[in-house]
Write an enzyme that holds these catalytic residues in place. Structure first.
Site: not given
Lengths: 633, 633
Positions: A315, A411-412, A333, A188-189, A263, A331, A139
């Site tokens: 997710e 996160c959200c 997010c 990765g994200h 995801h 989610e 990340h």
């Protein structure tokens, strides 16, 4: 026809639904999150974010790193998202004290940046040798991306460039590694792609655009990078499987991807970057790939609430028409990310379809993510909740029947905060001389083509939208929502002529004109494709942008035995809250209970008046049953 | 009034549904499994069971253990279940060659028994020091239990006592450890309890009864045994959590357990042992605990098909009314176990309710476990299958849309084989002078009270059941199925008088009498409790004992858009197979498809004749959609 969002400072909210939300974010969410970041919020899980930066700064100075790093590998991003939300909020509601807090945090972040531009407290504190060795899980690019977004936003909102300069150095560091030195890899994200584009727009530095392109186009190309990477190290963060190329959307080069997979937050962040790049570069091929992925989501993999990602396992998206109500992930997010994607699609193509989805996601899933008082948050947004099962059984543990407090993985809440606070940039955009009104949000808007207008509306509860042209002449493109079967417009009290195209009504306007739009306020039953196995025989209730739901507290404690009479008219129900939030009353039936599990005696259907409330308001009155989709007769 | 099952040799099948199944087991399943055990079955996963015994025997002789152990820790039990099925089958259909195969395998098993009576190839080959150190996962008592069942069955069927003597030595070994030497512990997977009872009944050895009681009553008492055990070792088999005291039904002493929880096969095996003990000892308290658990299952946690265990996570029960159709686990073995439990409950209390459930489980889930040709098997028995989702997505991976071939974990096929082959002992029992007919199975029955009767019926497709009294006088108790709204009886052609009690009709009969029963053959719609959220607004179709389902192949490829007209009469449909299997035709509707995912346009419901087939027959004609519960109007 493309359409660029307005700048954050070009929207000044006025009394209305959106401003009340933005004030709630400022009053509750932003200060509370600051306390969380500083580990001063009672009852919240330990955050340690500020301490992480302090400790990283110490480590860089060669001092002892205190109590070290704590939290998720992406813990830094909590600070970034807070700063971004603060930036947007400051643009709406100047606040010297808040700005000072933000400046202090930015100064601390700057201290935690290594001299080579590297910025990440996890690796700086834990092990500098492990930098960039685990893009799959680390990340680092994700956190950088969030700081880039924050930097661009803070610069745009306040004119201050401390964070922007930090992130320019960080972007140069990344550019050097991945472009100059040709190290292989991509995040990765996904997140840094869309963020680099914001950095490019804030600074004009072409290298940032090139870097974004590089990450987008190298993704999924040339075999399995993550596997090659994993083979070079003997450690993982949490054991992600490098072979799961769907999870992180690397199963094919992005231009060849056809289905929205993996995801769901990663997916829509990636697609947002892709769509932004396509618009920036006029890249039709890339836009076409985005369009395919957009259709995959919105025509086959999206809940009626604008929720996406139907399984908690990863997710993630699953497959077409697999949209379970009770085990949904959806989610918060991810729906924020769907709004990002929609806004980026509008940059390519002014089509009401994008704004329709943006509105659906915002007024339903994104807002459901936050309690009425702004203090509790859903990460998961189910369309059915049954206390005793939801949050209890192994398959439903993730579906909480009540909004929890701030999570360790926070996160959200900040995603809701930054989305709500920047809603003006989703609502309005400019396409040459055309002022585009995608969403109905009360406030003053300065378009870069020189037109200023004032929008007044109580949408989503009021269906009249008034646009006063404060100055300038030009064209106004007002979205005709797909849910609005009627659409009437008057200019200065007289029926207005307009041309309608791609879901927008185009009006010629001049300074002093008052355009008044009437949208369809009829509550309606909505039906879904029979391919969605969960909803066969069911209908939902909507009014305008709002999807409604049925809660036990309004329906004698039991919504499972209800059915709708879809031949009857839906009426306004009880007053809920100021200024004009009402429930809806619907004729329906309650089936009598059976003696045991199974019986050949047909249950009686006894007429009953059912009550529905807006979906985003559910779960504010204690734990109880909730359903969006109800059987109909 | 209690009711003891007949002995296996006291039922001689006659032409009819049950005999055809028993012949199929003999013709296909038993020989195929033997090839599997010997690793000679093409296409099947490696079993290694016979090799394991050979290698264990070598190890005990001090020789090299060849290629060692392969398979699950409970691999031995495959041999045991095969032997048990063979025993029952030999009782029905003598077969010298098959008996020789069984005798050879028994001889090999005897060689693999240690001189102290211990019998388990996994620990004998791998590490003798680890014996009895991991009851949580080791399955030593489980495997012993299966061999005890096989030993008792083989002795009863053939009179041969080689395996019985092996298992007597094994039982003595276990008795010594847990009773004489007072080692703490009880099995992670219940099974030995019910098996010790069978050993007791076969041998009259009271110690076996005491040992069964010990395992039942120590379970869940005195804190967490599994945790204490785990703390004494540094290895696991597959990392079971000793703290999950629900998974293995040890959360409380069994007499205090109120809900059916955890791994559903473990649960019903335990409850079967408990109920058997209660009957054996006239233990009313234990029976009352069994009754509570029975009600938990059958009144709150059972599918209409008699499937139990609604989640794949732990193959377990979840909570009341959580009965998802599409992600059901409903393991074939669990429904076999539910039949065991029901039969054991009948030993305590002659009540039609137990036989109703036994019949429901047998004719629906147990039989669905096997393909029509006896060559493929379902472990999981969903009530809804949608190719593309079922077996594909992370939440539905376990729900295969087609029966797979023999698994590595080959628990279900031999469970079906032994249950079908011993069906006579479920169908008939004796209670003093009363001959009890629980299920309708054609054949000759010798009751221990001296009455012999001949039952003729084509049940479940024929609804006439004829009982000829071949010799003896006494009373006949014939179950009045709860699904049969009508029940008429004639003796020698004249309306018969009978008293009805607890779901049975009691008749006085004498040698030469012919009793003819007419059951209700009307196909019916079944509704379920509105507490089952998955089925609200839905009905299922049944006829007699059979639950029907709707497959795509009979319904234009799409069963999701179907709804039932429950006001219409269900008619006989097309011929399916000899002698008299027909589909059912039901008036219903098909809703028109929508343009996209969601629409305000109400889908049209176009009348269509729907076709349903017996649930147990589904999945025999290629991959396609399947549903049991269908919306109704």
């Amino acid at each position: 026809m493309n359409c660029k969002p307005i700048n954050i400072k070009d929207f000044t909210p006025a009394e209305g639904f959106v401003m009340r939300l933005q004030k709630l974010i400022k009053r509750e969410v932003i200060p509370y999150q600051y306390e969380v970041l500083c580990d001063r919020a009672e009852g919240a899980e330990k955050s340690h974010v500020v301490k992480n930066f302090e400790n990283a700064a110490k480590a860089l100075r060669g001092e002892d790193a205190g109590d070290g790093f704590y939290g998720m590998v992406f813990q830094d991003s909590d600070a970034a998202k807070w700063l971004e939300a603060v930036a947007y909020s400051l643009a709406l509601f100047p606040d010297k004290e808040l700005e000072k807090q933000a400046d202090e945090l930015i100064a601390l972040i700057a201290e935690a940046q290594d001299e080579d531009g590297y910025l990440n407290t996890y690796f700086t504190i834990k092990d500098k040798e492990k930098r960039w060795a685990n893009l799959l899980e680390g990340h680092e690019l994700y956190c950088s991306g969030h700081f880039m977004e924050a930097a661009a936003a803070y610069y745009e909102a306040t004119g201050k460039d401390t964070l922007l300069n930090v992130m320019k150095r960080n972007a140069e560091h990344i550019y050097k590694r991945f472009i100059t030195e040709k190290h292989e890899g991509y995040p990765g994200h996904p997140e840094v792609e869309l963020a680099l584009l914001k950095m490019y727009r804030a600074t004009g530095e072409k290298r940032y655009l090139d870097l974004a392109e590089h990450f987008v186009d190298s993704r999924g190309a040339g075999g399995n990078f993550y596997k090659r990477e994993a083979e070079l190290r003997d450690w993982t963060v949490w054991g992600n499987n490098p072979d799961d190329r769907y999870y992180q959307q690397s199963y094919a080069p992005v231009r060849e991807q056809r289905d929205a997979v993996g995801h769901s937050v990663r997916a829509v962040y990636l697609y947002t970057g892709m769509a932004g790049l396509a618009a920036q570069n006029g890249d039709k091929e890339l836009f076409s790939a985005c369009r395919t992925l957009w259709e995959s989501i919105t025509q086959k993999r999206m809940y009626v609430t604008g929720g996406i990602g139907s399984t908690c396992i990863g997710e993630a998206f699953t497959t077409d028409y697999d949209l379970p109500n009770d085990t949904a992930y959806a989610e918060t997010c991810a729906s924020c990310g769907l709004m990002f994607f929609a806004r980026a699609m509008l940059e390519n193509d002014l089509n009401g379809e994008y704004a329709d989805v943006m509105e659906r996601a915002f007024y339903n899933t994104v807002l459901a993510g936050m309690s009425l008082d702004g203090k509790r948050f859903f990460y998961v947004n189910p369309l059915e909740v049954i206390p005793g099962i939801s949050g209890e059984t192994a398959t439903h543990w993730h579906v909480k029947p009540q909004r929890p407090e701030w999570f360790t993985c926070a996160c959200c809440p900040p995603n809701v905060a930054r989305t709500v606070s920047s809603l003006g940039t989703y609502a309005y955009g400019t396409s040459g001389d055309i002022c585009c009104c995608h969403l109905f949000a009360a406030g003053d808007v300065d378009f870069e083509n020189g037109v200023k207008l004032r929008c007044s509306t109580e949408f989503p509860y009021g269906f009249t939208v008034k646009y006063e042209i404060l100055s300038g002449n030009g064209r106004l493109a007002v979205r005709i929502p797909s849910w609005s079967e009627s659409f009437s417009a008057k200019i200065n009290g007289t029926a207005a002529e307009y041309s309608a195209e791609n879901g927008y009504a185009f009006f010629g306007v001049k300074s002093g004109d008052v355009l008044e739009i009437e949208l369809d306020d009829t509550p309606k039953f909505v039906y879904c494709s029979s391919k969605i196995s969960e909803n066969t025989g069911c209908a939902a209730v909507t009014r305008g942008a709002l999807v409604y739901c049925f809660e036990g507290v309004d329906n004698n404690g039991d919504v499972l035995s209800l059915s709708l009479d879809v031949n009857s008219k839906i009426e306004q129900g009880e007053f809920i809250e100021e200024p004009d939030v009402y429930s809806l009353k619907i004729n329906g039936f309650r089936t009598s209970s059976t003696d045991g599990l199974y019986t050949t005696r047909r249950p009686e259907a006894v007429p009953e008046t059912l009550t529905a409330i807006p979906y985003y308001l559910w779960g504010n009155r204690g734990e109880n049953q909730m359903r969006v989709w109800i059987n109909y007769r």
